[in-house]
Scaffold this motif. Sequence first.
Motif, mmCIF file in Angstrom:
data_model
loop_
_atom_site.group_PDB
_atom_site.id
_atom_site.type_symbol
_atom_site.label_atom_id
_atom_site.label_comp_id
_atom_site.label_asym_id
_atom_site.label_seq_id
_atom_site.Cartn_x
_atom_site.Cartn_y
_atom_site.Cartn_z
ATOM 1 N N LYS A 1 17.339 16.612 -19.480
ATOM 2 C CA LYS A 1 16.616 16.924 -18.251
ATOM 3 C C LYS A 1 15.657 18.080 -18.502
ATOM 4 O O LYS A 1 16.058 19.119 -19.034
ATOM 5 C CB LYS A 1 17.588 17.273 -17.135
ATOM 6 C CG LYS A 1 18.447 16.096 -16.717
ATOM 7 C CD LYS A 1 19.352 16.470 -15.574
ATOM 8 C CE LYS A 1 20.176 15.258 -15.149
ATOM 9 N NZ LYS A 1 20.988 15.570 -13.958
ATOM 10 N N GLU B 1 14.117 13.140 -19.012
ATOM 11 C CA GLU B 1 13.931 12.947 -17.581
ATOM 12 C C GLU B 1 13.258 14.191 -17.017
ATOM 13 O O GLU B 1 13.766 15.304 -17.191
ATOM 14 C CB GLU B 1 15.296 12.729 -16.932
ATOM 15 C CG GLU B 1 15.228 12.388 -15.473
ATOM 16 C CD GLU B 1 16.608 12.179 -14.855
ATOM 17 O OE1 GLU B 1 16.649 11.934 -13.643
ATOM 18 O OE2 GLU B 1 17.622 12.273 -15.567
ATOM 19 N N VAL C 1 12.807 16.317 -14.111
ATOM 20 C CA VAL C 1 13.594 16.412 -12.876
ATOM 21 C C VAL C 1 13.061 17.435 -11.880
ATOM 22 O O VAL C 1 13.437 17.410 -10.714
ATOM 23 C CB VAL C 1 15.077 16.725 -13.174
ATOM 24 C CG1 VAL C 1 15.726 15.571 -13.937
ATOM 25 C CG2 VAL C 1 15.239 18.033 -13.920
ATOM 26 N N TYR D 1 19.564 21.635 -10.930
ATOM 27 C CA TYR D 1 19.044 20.372 -11.439
ATOM 28 C C TYR D 1 19.555 20.045 -12.843
ATOM 29 O O TYR D 1 19.183 19.028 -13.413
ATOM 30 C CB TYR D 1 17.511 20.370 -11.411
ATOM 31 C CG TYR D 1 16.967 20.113 -10.020
ATOM 32 C CD1 TYR D 1 16.530 18.841 -9.660
ATOM 33 C CD2 TYR D 1 16.914 21.125 -9.070
ATOM 34 C CE1 TYR D 1 16.046 18.587 -8.390
ATOM 35 C CE2 TYR D 1 16.434 20.878 -7.792
ATOM 36 C CZ TYR D 1 16.007 19.614 -7.458
ATOM 37 O OH TYR D 1 15.538 19.372 -6.191
ATOM 38 N N CYS E 1 19.008 21.422 -15.813
ATOM 39 C CA CYS E 1 17.930 21.366 -16.806
ATOM 40 C C CYS E 1 18.384 21.834 -18.182
ATOM 41 O O CYS E 1 19.004 22.889 -18.312
ATOM 42 C CB CYS E 1 16.741 22.208 -16.332
ATOM 43 S SG CYS E 1 16.040 21.578 -14.799
ATOM 44 N N HIS E 2 18.060 21.034 -19.185
ATOM 45 C CA HIS E 2 18.344 21.389 -20.577
ATOM 46 C C HIS E 2 17.187 22.168 -21.189
ATOM 47 O O HIS E 2 17.388 23.018 -22.046
ATOM 48 C CB HIS E 2 18.601 20.124 -21.413
ATOM 49 C CG HIS E 2 19.753 19.324 -20.926
ATOM 50 N ND1 HIS E 2 19.594 18.172 -20.188
ATOM 51 C CD2 HIS E 2 21.079 19.509 -21.050
ATOM 52 C CE1 HIS E 2 20.778 17.674 -19.893
ATOM 53 N NE2 HIS E 2 21.699 18.468 -20.405
#
Length: 185
Positions: free
Chosen positions: A3, A30, A32, A76, A78-79
Amino acid sequence: MIKVAVLASHNGSGFDALYEALIKKELNIELVLVISNNQNALVLQNATNYAIDNFVVNSKTDANPDEKIALLLKEYGCHYVFLSGYMKKLSSDLTGEFKIINSHPALLPKYGGEGMYGRYVHEAVIKNREKISGVTLHEVNENYDEGKILLQKELLLNGDESVDLLEKKIKKLEQIAIVELFKNI
């Protein structure tokens, strides 16, 4: 799936490059979340058009913008965070907690640091009669443009290069580099 959040202050051309690569099924990520400090940023409208959640976060909307950004990134899941022309310095709390990547329109360590962005970089490159320029994708730390270099792409300059032409060439090269980097994370 990985993400990714995008932070942008204006157009977010790097965001557009990622989105277009996703549509072409070139990336396995993705998108996001989009965050901008500028309520009039085109990137926010584009994110809305693409059905990607987006927020305005700045000192008018939040007492501590970096704290709000961190909360959204966690919410969310998030990476990675990609800075696409984000014109605010991030706190060491954010840079220490998240994997943040920036795109810089020059071959760092040259032409980096505070005040060196966009046209200012290209003007300096031309003024100094450089033979090459390029794009650097790097990790973000608490200092401007000093994080670990992840990818660089270069291009040869013409002897009569204009700032406008160089800016267009660098933007095109930057989009290629961004997609290449995210293919390999």
